[in-house]
Write an enzyme that holds these catalytic residues in place. Structure first.
Site, PDB file in Angstrom:
ATOM      1  N   HIS A   1      41.353  11.746  37.554  1.00 59.89           N
ATOM      2  CA  HIS A   1      40.959  11.180  36.257  1.00 59.89           C
ATOM      3  C   HIS A   1      42.117  11.133  35.244  1.00 59.89           C
ATOM      4  O   HIS A   1      42.324  10.123  34.572  1.00 59.89           O
ATOM      5  CB  HIS A   1      39.794  12.002  35.686  1.00 59.89           C
ATOM      6  CG  HIS A   1      38.926  11.245  34.741  1.00 59.89           C
ATOM      7  ND1 HIS A   1      37.561  11.424  34.664  1.00 59.89           N
ATOM      8  CD2 HIS A   1      39.216  10.314  33.815  1.00 59.89           C
ATOM      9  CE1 HIS A   1      37.069  10.627  33.735  1.00 59.89           C
ATOM     10  NE2 HIS A   1      38.057   9.945  33.203  1.00 59.89           N
TER      11      HIS A   1
ATOM     12  N   LYS B   1      35.556  10.177  39.886  1.00 51.24           N
ATOM     13  CA  LYS B   1      36.874  10.736  39.529  1.00 51.24           C
ATOM     14  C   LYS B   1      36.843  12.253  39.461  1.00 51.24           C
ATOM     15  O   LYS B   1      35.826  12.846  39.073  1.00 51.24           O
ATOM     16  CB  LYS B   1      37.321  10.177  38.171  1.00 51.24           C
ATOM     17  CG  LYS B   1      37.174   8.683  38.040  1.00 51.24           C
ATOM     18  CD  LYS B   1      37.686   8.143  36.736  1.00 51.24           C
ATOM     19  CE  LYS B   1      37.234   6.698  36.555  1.00 51.24           C
ATOM     20  NZ  LYS B   1      35.920   6.552  35.910  1.00 51.24           N
TER      21      LYS B   1
ATOM     22  N   TYR C   1      31.567  12.369  33.374  1.00 49.01           N
ATOM     23  CA  TYR C   1      30.566  11.599  32.627  1.00 49.01           C
ATOM     24  C   TYR C   1      29.179  12.266  32.669  1.00 49.01           C
ATOM     25  O   TYR C   1      28.316  11.943  31.860  1.00 49.01           O
ATOM     26  CB  TYR C   1      30.428  10.170  33.175  1.00 49.01           C
ATOM     27  CG  TYR C   1      31.665   9.311  33.114  1.00 49.01           C
ATOM     28  CD1 TYR C   1      32.828   9.735  32.467  1.00 49.01           C
ATOM     29  CD2 TYR C   1      31.686   8.056  33.710  1.00 49.01           C
ATOM     30  CE1 TYR C   1      33.960   8.941  32.428  1.00 49.01           C
ATOM     31  CE2 TYR C   1      32.818   7.246  33.669  1.00 49.01           C
ATOM     32  CZ  TYR C   1      33.956   7.699  33.034  1.00 49.01           C
ATOM     33  OH  TYR C   1      35.070   6.902  33.009  1.00 49.01           O
TER      34      TYR C   1
ATOM     35  N   ASP D   1      31.346   2.225  38.193  1.00 48.74           N
ATOM     36  CA  ASP D   1      32.399   3.208  37.946  1.00 48.74           C
ATOM     37  C   ASP D   1      31.829   4.426  37.216  1.00 48.74           C
ATOM     38  O   ASP D   1      31.228   4.297  36.154  1.00 48.74           O
ATOM     39  CB  ASP D   1      33.491   2.570  37.070  1.00 48.74           C
ATOM     40  CG  ASP D   1      34.656   3.517  36.835  1.00 48.74           C
ATOM     41  OD1 ASP D   1      35.609   3.494  37.630  1.00 48.74           O
ATOM     42  OD2 ASP D   1      34.598   4.310  35.868  1.00 48.74           O
TER      43      ASP D   1
END
Ligand code: A2P
Length: 286
Positions: free
Chosen positions: A114, A81, A56, A51
């Site tokens: 997200h 996302k 990120y 994931d």
């Protein structure tokens, strides 16, 4: 209910037929070589679900692991996302293309919105539908959607504005943070709940009742929290960049939590949040 049949290879069948492994590696805050190594260890240990998110900033690091591993692409379930600044119809296409490019992939297994930021949620969802149609993602879903956000989607579906509803809602979920009403609504609409921060970022490992159950079952508090999620029918994505802990987190299939202990764990719910989201105003705190 006996659930011992679960294993690291167990999957949940989503409404559209796509199967998601019930445990995956979370990668929030994993960066650079540390992230690449963590993904490689996870794949080596048997994880088949990773994931990530554009936010990120580690999609390139995950790409390196995917390029090095011998596990075939089609055996790995990869989620990314769409970030808050990427909402909007046209922006969503750019967003997934960027993620695919960074990951060096032709398709994602799951693409999620997200956060339900105010403004263009339905427009963004329309783009998600096109992304699905174009085969850039095998499944589409949302993250951090509360009941009111899901209801907005259901209304749009009813009015014919959109054609499909999410197959997944990824939210914070662990024994200390569990929204049962949201989960019930998801179940009713065949939306699989996926739980991030299933370990509450380690903040509750010292809880006496959790520790007692862990000792009784000869498992760690982390393993109890993950097993609780699995027994609640939640897909769990513990984050770790440590090889031993990556292994520990998948070692949750040789025991079962009794109904009685599940009830005790359920009683620990205190809506303890680890994220910085302001649900009243649909935006991040700070
Ligand atoms: P690390 O990456 O050093 O292992 P969550 O998934 O709830 O967000 O929690 C992630 C945090 O929990 C990270 O700080 C991670 O650190 C730590 N962690 C992950 N697995 C374990 C474990 N089995 N035991 C203790 N800490 C863990």
């Amino acid at each position: 209910m006996i659930r011992m049949e679960y294993s690291i290879t167990s999957q949940k069948k989503l409404r559209n037929g796509v199967r998601i492994p019930i445990i995956g590696l979370g990668t929030w805050l994993a960066k650079g070589k540390e992230c690449t190594k963590a993904v490689l260890w996870a794949l080596e240990e048997g994880y088949r679900h990773i994931d990530t998110a554009s936010y990120y900033g580690n999609e390139q690091d995950i790409r390196k692991a995917l390029e090095r591993t011998e596990v075939p692409r089609e055996d790995i379930f990869i989620t990314s996302k769409l970030w808050n600044s990427e909402h909007g119809y046209e922006s969503a296409f750019e967003a997934i293309d960027k993620s695919l490019q960074k990951l060096n992939l032709d398709y994602l297994d799951l693409y999620l919105i997200h956060w339900p930021v105010s403004g263009q949620r339905i427009e963004t969802w329309k783009a998600m539908e096109k992304i699905l149609e174009d085969g850039k993602a095998r499944a589409i879903g949302v993250s951090n959607y509360m009941i009111k956000h899901l209801e907005e989607i259901f209304r749009a579906k009813k009015s014919g504005e959109i054609s499909v509803i999410p197959v997944i809602n990824q939210v914070e979920a662990n024994p200390f943070m569990y929204r049962e009403d949201l989960h019930d609504l998801c179940k009713k609409n065949e939306i699989q709940l996926e739980g991030y921060s299933p370990l509450a970022r380690t903040q509750k490992f010292d809880n006496a009742l959790l520790k007692k159950i862990a000792e009784e079952l000869n498992k760690s508090p982390a393993q109890i929290m993950l097993r609780w999620g699995i027994q609640k029918d939640i897909v769990v994505i513990p984050k770790s960049t440590n090889h031993a802990r990556i292994r520990e987190n998948m070692d949750v299939f040789d025991f079962e939590i009794s109904d009685e202990n599940m009830e005790i764990l359920d009683s620990l719910n205190e809506m303890h949040r680890v994220t910085t989201w302001d649900p009243k105003h649909d935006k991040m705190f700070n």
